[in-house]
Design an enzyme around this catalytic site. Sequence first.
Site, PDB file in Angstrom:
ATOM      1  N   TRP A  57       0.828  -1.207   0.000  1.00  0.00           N
ATOM      2  CA  TRP A  57       0.000   0.000   0.000  1.00  0.00           C
ATOM      3  C   TRP A  57       0.862   1.256   0.000  1.00  0.00           C
ATOM      4  CZ3 TRP A  57      -0.374   4.283   3.119  1.00  0.00           C
ATOM      5  CH2 TRP A  57      -1.454   5.152   2.863  1.00  0.00           C
TER       6      TRP A  57
ATOM      7  N   ASP B 277      -6.252  -0.579  -0.142  1.00  0.00           N
ATOM      8  CA  ASP B 277      -6.649   0.668   0.502  1.00  0.00           C
ATOM      9  C   ASP B 277      -8.080   0.579   1.039  1.00  0.00           C
ATOM     10  OD1 ASP B 277      -6.081   3.738   0.780  1.00  0.00           O
ATOM     11  OD2 ASP B 277      -8.064   3.597  -0.137  1.00  0.00           O
TER      12      ASP B 277
ATOM     13  N   TYR C  76       1.165   4.032  -2.981  1.00  0.00           N
ATOM     14  CA  TYR C  76       0.754   5.404  -2.679  1.00  0.00           C
ATOM     15  C   TYR C  76       1.874   6.387  -3.038  1.00  0.00           C
ATOM     16  CZ  TYR C  76      -1.516   9.238  -0.136  1.00  0.00           C
ATOM     17  OH  TYR C  76      -2.123  10.431   0.196  1.00  0.00           O
TER      18      TYR C  76
END
Length: 487
Positions: free
Chosen positions: A430, A450, A434
């Site tokens: 994640w 997410d 990101y």
Amino acid sequence: MAQHEERIWYAALKAKDARFDGHFFVGVSSTGIYCRPICRAKLPKPENCTFYTTAAAAEQAGFRPCLLCRPERAPGTAPVDATLALVHRAKVLLEENCGSGVSIEAIADQLGCTDRHMRRVFSAAYNVTPVQYLQTCRLLLAKNLLTDTDLSVIDVAMAAGFGSLRRFNDLFKTRYRMAPTALRRQSPTTKSRDNAIVLALGYRPPYQWRQMLDFLAQRAIPGVETVIDGAYLRTVHLVSAEKRHVFGWVRVGHRPESNVLTVTVDGALLPVLTQLLARIRHLFDLFCDPDAVYEVLAAMNTVGLNLCTPGTRLPGCFDPFEMAVRAVLGQQITVKAARTLAARLVLAQGTPVATGIEGLTHAFPSPQQIIALAGPIDGHLGPLGITGARARTILELAQAMVREEINFNFGAEPQTELKKLMAIPGIGPWTAQYIAMRAMGWPDAFPDTDFGVKKALAPRTAKEISALAETWRPWRSYATVNLWNSL
């Protein structure tokens, strides 16, 4: 290559988005040539296109290289990738530092090579010398300042990096066949206040400005960023070519009738103006072709009503380290909680900046400042509510950036840097996705774990979400932002 993959790459080819350059090549059966995705030749029909992941594969299939887009110049495809990386870094440094008066020798020194070698490889890649490229960058910046600000001509010359008014006048007259003062007379400007200057940066409409502002406002770090009266403001800390630390503030507003963002810059930031403008372009995604993105993502509206909005932009970042730290702090907690932790970090370790603007008090701590903290990092960040594991991850990120072992600036190679990020303890899929999305500006990142993504697509399973996201390539980052906005 599967049919859905061909559709994905054709969408990227149609957009001519430079962020895909080097990731694939297209062989065109009607011409017998193969091109880069940024080629400006007429768009071939889908049935005439075959896609390859390497130039070698295209040539093995019998295609010859395009003379217009020069596939041999694509990032990562030349026989010696190090040379192309050197040329790309040189171009970025020239563009970002053209206003600082930096010399070719200084740029070459930063790159760790001789100026003779840099001139040779740069000229071979771009058909202009580094000096010619630098002069054009400076002239274009000067033209922008003459047109959009009330700076005196001599201040414009200095801000654009010319070093002397005479040199500026001579080159301007030679290139543009008019004196700088003549251009100024044709371009009346409104007087700036508070020693600030105002510039305009264009974009391709439509632009969902309110969406962008709401996104940034929800994640704004108190003390560093704020949204006031329909504009985004933040503190700025940049380092000039002379290694001088420069502090100030910037305000970004919107002028929809002209399709531009207005950038009001603290006069103290003139020595780093080109760096500043490059970061603003990235933060507000001014490179985007919204029609190309919406053409693919409009299908999201069959999943949910108005799930995808034309003109949605991918929020980038102003400072890659700041964004990476923000991503680490945001792991498995709410946006609001991460914002609170970031505010505490800024107050404890950031640099005070006198802006005269309510809510803008500090610059975010730099990697060097984090590394310089004496003793275990837990002792400094632990009292702020940051866990020991995350504190150590932040320290490793700072060390990697200072040692230049990792690069998550805009335009970095995502696959390469994602592997490096994932090797840092405390950074999982994640966080890496990101950072790729916001710091690197990668259009096809997708943080499938997410919470917001899963909530927006409930009650679908993880497997179903991943399969659905495949139909959104190569714009999955934009799809993610649309999903977040829908909440």
